[in-house]
Motif scaffolding. Sequence first.
Motif, mmCIF file in Angstrom:
data_model
loop_
_atom_site.group_PDB
_atom_site.id
_atom_site.type_symbol
_atom_site.label_atom_id
_atom_site.label_comp_id
_atom_site.label_asym_id
_atom_site.label_seq_id
_atom_site.Cartn_x
_atom_site.Cartn_y
_atom_site.Cartn_z
ATOM 1 N N PHE A 141 -13.184 72.552 22.369
ATOM 2 C CA PHE A 141 -13.488 71.503 21.403
ATOM 3 C C PHE A 141 -13.425 71.934 19.945
ATOM 4 O O PHE A 141 -13.128 71.138 19.071
ATOM 5 N N PHE A 142 -13.723 73.184 19.655
ATOM 6 C CA PHE A 142 -13.814 73.602 18.276
ATOM 7 C C PHE A 142 -12.669 74.491 17.806
ATOM 8 O O PHE A 142 -12.522 74.724 16.614
ATOM 9 N N PHE A 143 -11.871 75.006 18.712
ATOM 10 C CA PHE A 143 -10.741 75.851 18.348
ATOM 11 C C PHE A 143 -9.469 75.330 18.994
ATOM 12 O O PHE A 143 -8.941 75.932 19.924
ATOM 13 N N PRO A 144 -8.967 74.203 18.506
ATOM 14 C CA PRO A 144 -7.730 73.669 19.093
ATOM 15 C C PRO A 144 -6.553 74.592 18.786
ATOM 16 O O PRO A 144 -6.590 75.380 17.847
ATOM 17 N N ASN A 145 -5.516 74.467 19.567
ATOM 18 C CA ASN A 145 -4.340 75.301 19.381
ATOM 19 C C ASN A 145 -3.535 74.757 18.210
ATOM 20 O O ASN A 145 -2.643 73.920 18.360
#
Length: 90
Positions: free
Chosen positions: A49-53
Amino acid sequence: MNQIGLNRHGMVRIFRFYCDGFRNMTVGRTLWKIIIIKLIIMFGVLKLFFFPNFLNSNFTTDLERAEYVTQQITFQPASTHKKKGGKNHD
């Protein structure tokens, strides 16, 4: 005995101390399992949720991704810090 020999012997003693301690744990094993499960869940959720690619979603080719990363690594923003004396001489 030289310093290296003392360090190895000390390291072995410390390793054995911790191995014996973990081997004889009863409640501690359950607590460590709970801690590890919580960490896996927390980091899994954080990553999703907090580190999208960012690179895959904004660039289509590996070349574009590589150029963007190179630019971000080598780019130095203009300094906004004030120099001594309170005046900014940019």
